[in-house]
Design a protein around this motif. Structure first.
Motif, short mmCIF file in Angstrom:
data_model
loop_
_atom_site.label_atom_id
_atom_site.label_comp_id
_atom_site.label_asym_id
_atom_site.label_seq_id
_atom_site.Cartn_x
_atom_site.Cartn_y
_atom_site.Cartn_z
N GLY A 78 19.11 -16.07 -4.34
CA GLY A 78 20.23 -15.61 -3.54
C GLY A 78 20.39 -16.43 -2.27
O GLY A 78 21.51 -16.64 -1.79
N ASP A 180 26.42 -11.15 2.47
CA ASP A 180 25.24 -11.14 1.60
C ASP A 180 25.21 -9.77 0.91
O ASP A 180 25.08 -8.74 1.57
CB ASP A 180 24.00 -11.37 2.44
CG ASP A 180 22.68 -11.08 1.71
OD1 ASP A 180 22.71 -10.73 0.52
OD2 ASP A 180 21.62 -11.20 2.35
N ALA A 181 25.33 -9.79 -0.43
CA ALA A 181 25.33 -8.54 -1.19
C ALA A 181 24.25 -8.57 -2.26
O ALA A 181 24.43 -8.00 -3.34
CB ALA A 181 26.70 -8.30 -1.81
N VAL A 182 23.12 -9.22 -1.97
CA VAL A 182 22.08 -9.38 -2.98
C VAL A 182 21.56 -8.02 -3.45
O VAL A 182 21.32 -7.82 -4.64
CB VAL A 182 20.93 -10.25 -2.44
CG1 VAL A 182 19.79 -10.33 -3.46
CG2 VAL A 182 21.43 -11.65 -2.13
N CYS A 183 21.39 -7.08 -2.53
CA CYS A 183 20.85 -5.78 -2.93
C CYS A 183 21.92 -4.71 -3.10
O CYS A 183 21.62 -3.60 -3.57
CB CYS A 183 19.78 -5.30 -1.95
SG CYS A 183 20.44 -4.74 -0.36
N THR A 184 23.17 -5.02 -2.74
CA THR A 184 24.21 -3.99 -2.81
C THR A 184 25.20 -4.17 -3.95
O THR A 184 25.78 -3.19 -4.41
CB THR A 184 25.01 -3.93 -1.49
OG1 THR A 184 25.53 -5.22 -1.19
CG2 THR A 184 24.13 -3.45 -0.35
N LEU A 185 25.39 -5.40 -4.42
CA LEU A 185 26.37 -5.61 -5.48
C LEU A 185 25.93 -4.87 -6.74
O LEU A 185 24.82 -5.07 -7.24
CB LEU A 185 26.53 -7.10 -5.78
CG LEU A 185 27.74 -7.43 -6.66
CD1 LEU A 185 29.03 -7.24 -5.89
CD2 LEU A 185 27.65 -8.85 -7.22
N VAL A 200 31.40 -13.47 -1.14
CA VAL A 200 30.31 -12.53 -1.43
C VAL A 200 29.27 -13.29 -2.23
O VAL A 200 29.59 -13.92 -3.24
CB VAL A 200 30.80 -11.29 -2.20
CG1 VAL A 200 29.62 -10.35 -2.49
CG2 VAL A 200 31.89 -10.56 -1.44
N THR A 202 25.33 -13.16 -4.11
CA THR A 202 24.32 -12.25 -4.64
C THR A 202 23.31 -13.05 -5.45
O THR A 202 23.58 -14.15 -5.93
CB THR A 202 24.94 -11.15 -5.51
OG1 THR A 202 23.99 -10.10 -5.68
CG2 THR A 202 25.37 -11.66 -6.88
N LYS A 206 17.89 -8.53 -7.92
CA LYS A 206 17.89 -7.22 -7.25
C LYS A 206 18.90 -6.28 -7.90
O LYS A 206 18.63 -5.70 -8.93
CB LYS A 206 18.14 -7.40 -5.75
CG LYS A 206 16.97 -8.12 -5.05
CD LYS A 206 17.06 -8.05 -3.54
CE LYS A 206 15.89 -8.78 -2.91
NZ LYS A 206 15.85 -8.67 -1.45
N GLY A 207 20.07 -6.14 -7.29
CA GLY A 207 21.02 -5.17 -7.81
C GLY A 207 21.43 -5.41 -9.25
O GLY A 207 21.68 -4.48 -10.01
N SER A 215 21.93 -17.26 -9.40
CA SER A 215 22.71 -16.44 -8.47
C SER A 215 24.20 -16.65 -8.69
O SER A 215 24.63 -17.53 -9.45
CB SER A 215 22.34 -16.80 -7.03
OG SER A 215 20.94 -16.70 -6.83
#
Length: 401
Positions: A78, A180-185, A200, A202, A206-207, A215
């Motif tokens: 990411g 940064d949406a690595v853990c939220t996307l 965005v 990711t 993670k998510g 990535s």
């Protein structure tokens, strides 16, 4: 004299006989379909991969909630996707405003400095989210071309939940927003187009519940227009978005793509599409709420204010007299569950992303964590915690978890 081959332990000796349950801040457990896809190698320029990439882009638009054509993959973590965004949008003298409330949001600022950006950081106390009035004042004062923010700051388990408002203020000030949406996307709502977020990024691990090292980045047309208007080529050849677009949009050679990782990413996205974002968001919110209530029933304290806590990674304050590093080592060695330490905070972190959010994983993790705290001398109520976890999960539909 010739160098002799080293004598090393094979992986079946080096790795534990029983795999660890990965319940930290990433990487996360991956589904069998993703693991199988990652074992396949295909031609990096063939027609099959071109069809796979077209489907990856289509599914990614659904997950990012964007109609933008500019979906690119990155052969890297990411952080490489973060760096692709910065190295293409920022050049010497570009004014950048970095919202900083943890380690990863600081990483955006550092990347921008390294390519010559004129960086101003807007510091937010750890565990808190940015005050919008303070942000508006900073935008007026700095007049940045680019604003960076971590939607989910995993280092401090902080959720910048008003990303839509941040983007609205940035748009008013005439600057692009990189998130940064690595853990939220795919774990919590993020509407790229509706919120006017320009970039965005990711990671897979993670998510999305895919493998580390492959990535995704999604760019708005506004962001792409800025890339097209760069006064010079970006300094990083591998991360040149225009070169990457030749591969991701025209099946032209850039470098040897990580085909196995792209296949894994395809399967991870396919599973998200089958589940649907609505159901996936409900599963993550419900499972994380259940685990948070169970942790409090143990008698421990969650880190941060409730409104600014991530669903995807929760922080737990370590009782006085107990070393957080000892907690992580003990739960791994004795109970075969892996959780995360912190970036200087006196907390430990438990992940709630993708395949981590399954009832059987939650119960095993809670038992391992509660037992570890008890083993290390903390006064905890494990039966009460297990009962609270069960009660909360039972309120959810069985097919959600």
């Amino acid at each position: 004299m010739a160098i002799k081959a080293p004598r090393i332990e094979p992986l079946d000796i080096l790795l534990p006989a029983e795999p660890l349950l990965m319940m930290g801040a990433g990487p996360v457990p991956i589904p069998a379909r993703v693991a199988h896809a990652n074992s396949i190698v295909i031609n990096h320029l063939g027609e099959t991969l071109a069809r796979v990439i077209a489907q990856v882009q289509s599914m990614a638009r659904y997950v990012f909630q964007t109609e933008s054509p500019w979906i690119l993959g990155v052969a890297g973590p990411g952080s490489a996707a973060m760096e692709m965004s910065i190295t293409n949008l920022v050049w010497p003298g570009t004014k950048v405003l970095a919202v900083r409330n943890g380690y990863f949001s600081e990483r955006f600022a550092e990347m921008a400095r390294r390519v010559g950006g004129d960086v101003t950081t807007l510091d937010v106390p750890l565990g808190e989210v940015i005050d919008l009035a303070q942000l508006e004042e900073a935008l007026e004062r700095v007049r940045p071309a680019v604003l960076t923010v971590a939607h989910g700051e995993t280092s401090s388990t902080t959720f910048n939940h008003h990303l839509a408002d941040i983007a609205r203020l940035a748009r008013k000030a005439g600057c692009l927003v990189v998130a940064d949406a690595v853990c939220t996307l795919s774990t919590t709502p993020l509407l790229m187009d509706a919120w006017d977020v320009d970039v965005v990024v990711t990671g897979g691990q993670k998510g999305l519940s895919s493998i580390p090292g492959v990535s995704l980045i999604a760019l708005s047309q506004r962001a792409w227009d800025r890339i097209e208007s760069r006064p010079a080529d970006p300094p990083h050849w591998c991360l040149d978005a225009k070169l990457a677009a030749q591969f991701w949009h025209h099946a032209s050679y850039h470098y040897t793509a990580p085909t196995s990782g792209i296949l894994a990413l395809h399967e991870a996205l396919h599973l998200i599409c089958q589940e649907t974002l609505e159901r996936r968001f409900a599963r993550h919110a419900g499972c994380s709420t259940a685990m948070q209530r169970a942790i409090e029933a143990l008698g421990l304290t969650l880190y941060g204010q409730p409104a600014s806590r991530l669903h995807s990674v929760i922080g737990i304050e370590v009782p006085a007299g107990i070393d957080r590093r000892q907690v992580c080592a003990h739960i791994s060695a004795r109970y075969r569950v892996e959780i995360s330490g912190s970036f200087g905070l006196d907390i430990v972190r438990i992940g709630q992303m993708g395949e981590q959010c399954r009832a059987h994983h939650l119960f095993r993790t809670l038992h391992a964590f509660g037992s570890t705290m008890r083993d290390l001398g903390a006064q905890v109520d494990l039966p009460a915690a297990a009962a609270e976890l069960e009660r909360t999960l039972q309120r959810m539909h069985d097919d959600v978890i």
